[in-house]
Design a protein around this motif. Structure first.
Motif, PDB file in Angstrom:
ATOM      1  N   LEU A   1      -0.439  14.185 -23.531  1.00 22.38           N
ATOM      2  CA  LEU A   1      -0.292  15.459 -22.811  1.00 22.38           C
ATOM      3  C   LEU A   1      -1.517  15.752 -21.942  1.00 22.38           C
ATOM      4  N   ILE A   2      -2.697  15.451 -22.483  1.00 22.19           N
ATOM      5  CA  ILE A   2      -3.912  15.718 -21.697  1.00 22.19           C
ATOM      6  C   ILE A   2      -3.938  14.844 -20.443  1.00 22.19           C
ATOM      7  N   GLY A   3      -3.271  13.688 -20.503  1.00 22.71           N
ATOM      8  CA  GLY A   3      -3.297  12.774 -19.362  1.00 22.71           C
ATOM      9  C   GLY A   3      -2.396  13.210 -18.214  1.00 22.71           C
ATOM     10  N   ILE A   4      -1.446  14.119 -18.492  1.00 23.64           N
ATOM     11  CA  ILE A   4      -0.468  14.475 -17.447  1.00 23.64           C
ATOM     12  C   ILE A   4      -1.124  14.993 -16.155  1.00 23.64           C
ATOM     13  N   PRO A   5      -2.111  15.897 -16.233  1.00 23.50           N
ATOM     14  CA  PRO A   5      -2.737  16.342 -14.980  1.00 23.50           C
ATOM     15  C   PRO A   5      -3.333  15.189 -14.166  1.00 23.50           C
TER      16      PRO A   5
ATOM     17  N   GLU B   1       0.830  -1.196   0.000  1.00 24.70           N
ATOM     18  CA  GLU B   1       0.000   0.000   0.000  1.00 24.70           C
ATOM     19  C   GLU B   1       0.874   1.261   0.000  1.00 24.70           C
ATOM     20  N   GLY B   2       1.885   1.209   0.863  1.00 27.78           N
ATOM     21  CA  GLY B   2       2.807   2.339   0.952  1.00 27.78           C
ATOM     22  C   GLY B   2       3.549   2.525  -0.369  1.00 27.78           C
ATOM     23  N   TYR B   3       3.914   1.398  -0.973  1.00 30.75           N
ATOM     24  CA  TYR B   3       4.634   1.487  -2.247  1.00 30.75           C
ATOM     25  C   TYR B   3       3.776   2.176  -3.299  1.00 30.75           C
ATOM     26  N   PHE B   4       2.517   1.777  -3.328  1.00 34.33           N
ATOM     27  CA  PHE B   4       1.613   2.359  -4.320  1.00 34.33           C
ATOM     28  C   PHE B   4       1.549   3.884  -4.154  1.00 34.33           C
ATOM     29  N   VAL B   5       1.410   4.321  -2.916  1.00 37.35           N
ATOM     30  CA  VAL B   5       1.294   5.758  -2.666  1.00 37.35           C
ATOM     31  C   VAL B   5       2.575   6.479  -3.083  1.00 37.35           C
ATOM     32  N   SER B   6       3.730   5.902  -2.746  1.00 40.31           N
ATOM     33  CA  SER B   6       4.942   6.640  -3.102  1.00 40.31           C
ATOM     34  C   SER B   6       5.236   6.545  -4.598  1.00 40.31           C
ATOM     35  N   PHE B   7       4.906   5.411  -5.206  1.00 40.34           N
ATOM     36  CA  PHE B   7       5.143   5.298  -6.655  1.00 40.34           C
ATOM     37  C   PHE B   7       4.259   6.275  -7.443  1.00 40.34           C
ATOM     38  N   THR B   8       2.972   6.265  -7.157  1.00 42.08           N
ATOM     39  CA  THR B   8       2.088   7.148  -7.928  1.00 42.08           C
ATOM     40  C   THR B   8       2.328   8.610  -7.556  1.00 42.08           C
ATOM     41  N   GLY B   9       2.894   8.826  -6.378  1.00 39.96           N
ATOM     42  CA  GLY B   9       3.171  10.198  -5.960  1.00 39.96           C
ATOM     43  C   GLY B   9       4.391  10.778  -6.651  1.00 39.96           C
ATOM     44  N   SER B  10       5.230   9.894  -7.204  1.00 41.98           N
ATOM     45  CA  SER B  10       6.435  10.395  -7.855  1.00 41.98           C
ATOM     46  C   SER B  10       6.126  10.743  -9.302  1.00 41.98           C
ATOM     47  N   PHE B  11       6.201  12.002  -9.608  1.00 37.65           N
ATOM     48  CA  PHE B  11       5.814  12.459 -10.933  1.00 37.65           C
ATOM     49  C   PHE B  11       6.629  11.791 -12.036  1.00 37.65           C
ATOM     50  N   THR B  12       7.950  11.745 -11.856  1.00 38.30           N
ATOM     51  CA  THR B  12       8.782  11.207 -12.932  1.00 38.30           C
ATOM     52  C   THR B  12       8.492   9.736 -13.190  1.00 38.30           C
ATOM     53  N   GLN B  13       8.290   8.962 -12.116  1.00 39.99           N
ATOM     54  CA  GLN B  13       7.993   7.540 -12.278  1.00 39.99           C
ATOM     55  C   GLN B  13       6.693   7.337 -13.051  1.00 39.99           C
ATOM     56  N   SER B  14       5.679   7.990 -12.539  1.00 42.62           N
ATOM     57  CA  SER B  14       4.353   7.803 -13.093  1.00 42.62           C
ATOM     58  C   SER B  14       4.314   8.229 -14.564  1.00 42.62           C
ATOM     59  N   ILE B  15       4.960   9.353 -14.840  1.00 45.30           N
ATOM     60  CA  ILE B  15       4.913   9.894 -16.193  1.00 45.30           C
ATOM     61  C   ILE B  15       5.696   9.011 -17.164  1.00 45.30           C
ATOM     62  N   LEU B  16       6.785   8.435 -16.672  1.00 40.99           N
ATOM     63  CA  LEU B  16       7.601   7.575 -17.526  1.00 40.99           C
ATOM     64  C   LEU B  16       6.765   6.390 -18.029  1.00 40.99           C
ATOM     65  N   TRP B  17       6.044   5.749 -17.108  1.00 37.73           N
ATOM     66  CA  TRP B  17       5.266   4.571 -17.494  1.00 37.73           C
ATOM     67  C   TRP B  17       4.059   4.954 -18.333  1.00 37.73           C
ATOM     68  N   HIS B  18       3.495   6.091 -18.007  1.00 40.06           N
ATOM     69  CA  HIS B  18       2.393   6.643 -18.795  1.00 40.06           C
ATOM     70  C   HIS B  18       2.855   6.837 -20.246  1.00 40.06           C
ATOM     71  N   PHE B  19       4.049   7.392 -20.372  1.00 39.44           N
ATOM     72  CA  PHE B  19       4.599   7.642 -21.702  1.00 39.44           C
ATOM     73  C   PHE B  19       4.841   6.327 -22.451  1.00 39.44           C
ATOM     74  N   LEU B  20       5.475   5.377 -21.774  1.00 43.57           N
ATOM     75  CA  LEU B  20       5.788   4.107 -22.433  1.00 43.57           C
ATOM     76  C   LEU B  20       4.519   3.413 -22.920  1.00 43.57           C
TER      77      LEU B  20
END
Ligand code: PHE
Length: 453
Positions: free
Chosen positions: A359-363, A138-157
């Protein structure tokens, strides 16, 4: 060979009937069945939601899938083109534009969640998730999704993958990727649901899912949520099934396809519920945890079973594949429209539209990190709010227009012939539903949710 011409170019078609059904199933079965179904059912109290959801599938969903297939195959065009060519001008075309708008909105957040799924897959692949991380899943999920660079990288891929497959075109890209992976996902889901039932939360989980809390029936929000979920899960209301139907030749039989898609999709959702909720209660997680629900529950399940690492690996791989085939179908709605309207090549349309949607997904992604706490609709965050507007409002609105379009603006004989129902009782029932039942049901749910009824 049956090749429809548009702008003097032969239009693409499915390689086979199974190819089409699998692609439509691939579109329907996705994160909606597992991620969205469990989080929305969890937030809406379980049993009552499930019952209304099933009713919506039956009296609104299946008839509208049929309507979409029928429109698409008849017009052999994208969603806007379909309305334009089958009506003599008029306001119907706005339904098409509404669909394209919904496609932009839905894929924008769908790709964010799918990116998380891909990341979880990699965590299983490199072994990091085979034992619980120090801060817990649970904690991992919160910190992973909270990290902008991580989340955006996978979103991009993830978006990059979707764009590449759509660039490859209808047959090679979409059809092939659905053939092998979907049945595998079904099997794994059955096994996991069986396992989840042994976890100790089974009684509570099953009663949450299957025993309606009668007081929930007086809550209009539950109806709206259930209807939105039915549309989302069946990929309805924005022209996905119109667009896929448009790659069909006249030889196919539509009703069988519509029933199989709806049946399979609903089966997947119920199985996912049977997998998730017993575990939710066994691990003491709040069923109304929102969009993070499956990300917190599933790894805990896998952590508890023998060879859980391998199972987790397989599960997130298949879920990522299911998400991919759905995402492809969403992008295809917009791409087919831009290709025809602006005479763009498939490659250009996929690249340009895909990039804009990314780009629209970033927010939505930021809403779990730096922009956490931003709420738009009620206490919903950015992602949930976009999901709410697109899935609970735009899709049913699109569905309403589609039902009225086939029900009222087509001649009865045409509708019956083009749908392959012919002059059968079930055909007449279908038209009656499109004319009266489905539109009235959708309107009532809308009106009640804004307090007018
Ligand atoms: N039905 C897909 C799912 O369940 C999502 C989707 C929605 C696809 C709308 C196309 C159109 O994941």
């Amino acid at each position: 060979m049956n090749v429809a011409l548009h702008n003097n170019k032969p239009r693409e078609q499915w390689a086979s009937r199974t190819g089409f059904i699998l692609a439509a199933m691939g579109s329907a079965v996705g994160l909606g069945n597992i991620w969205r179904f469990s989080y929305v059912a969890g937030e809406s109290g379980g049993g009552a939601f499930l019952l209304i959801y099933l009713l919506c599938i039956l009296i609104i969903g299946i008839p509208i899938i049929m309507a979409e297939f029928t429109i698409g195959r008849r017009s052999q065009q994208d969603v806007v083109g379909s309305f334009e060519s089958l009506s003599s001008g008029g306001a119907w075309r706005y339904a098409g534009l509404l669909g394209v708008t919904a496609a932009f909105m839905i894929l924008s957040f769908y790709a964010v969640i799918s990116g998380w799924i891909m990341h979880y897959f990699i965590q299983y692949l490199n072994g990091s998730f085979w034992t619980a991380p120090a801060e817990g899943y649970e904690g991992y999920f919160v910190s992973f999704t909270g990290s902008f660079t991580q989340s955006i990288l996978w979103h991009f891929l993830f978006m990059a993958l979707v764009i590449i497959i759509v660039m490859l075109g209808v047959k090679k890209g979409i059809e092939l990727s659905n053939k092998i992976l979907m049945p595998l996902l079904g099997v794994l889901l059955i096994v996991l649901a069986g396992y989840s039932l042994t976890l100790g939360g089974a009684a509570e989980g099953l009663s949450f899912l299957f025993t309606p809390d009668w007081s929930a029936f007086s809550d209009p929000a539950v109806y709206l949520a259930a209807m939105g979920q039915a549309f989302f899960s069946l990929s309805l209301g924005m022209g996905t099934m119109i667009t896929y139907g448009s790659y069909l030749s006249k030889k196919e039989q539509l009703p069988g396809a519509a029933f199989s898609v709806a049946g399979l999709d609903t089966g997947f959702a119920i199985l996912a519920g049977v997998m998730i909720f017993p575990a939710v209660f066994a691990f003491g997680i709040d069923p109304s945890s929102g969009p993070g629900l499956v990300f917190m529950v599933l790894p805990d399940i896998f952590n508890n079973i023998a060879a859980g690492g391998i199972v987790g690996l397989g599960f997130f791989f298949l879920l990522a594949a299911a998400a991919l085939s759905s995402a492809i179908s969403i992008l295809e709605v917009a791409v087919a429209f831009f290709m025809r309207k602006f005479d763009w090549s498939r490659i250009r349309a996929a690249l340009v539209i895909g990039t804009i949607i990314f780009l629209i997904g970033i927010p939505s992604s930021l809403g779990f990190g730096p922009w956490a706490g931003v709420t738009i609709i009620g206490d919903n965050g950015i992602l949930d709010s976009i999901d709410f507007i697109a899935s609970n409002i735009l899709l049913p609105l699109g569905g309403l227009i589609i039902a009225l379009f086939v029900g009222w603006s087509w001649k009865t004989v045409d509708a019956l012939r083009e749908s392959d129902f012919g002059q059968t009782t079930i055909g007449y029932i279908w038209l009656f539903i499109l004319r009266f039942i489905a539109p009235i049901a959708i309107l009532l749910i809308f009106l009640s949710s804004i307090g007018l009824f």
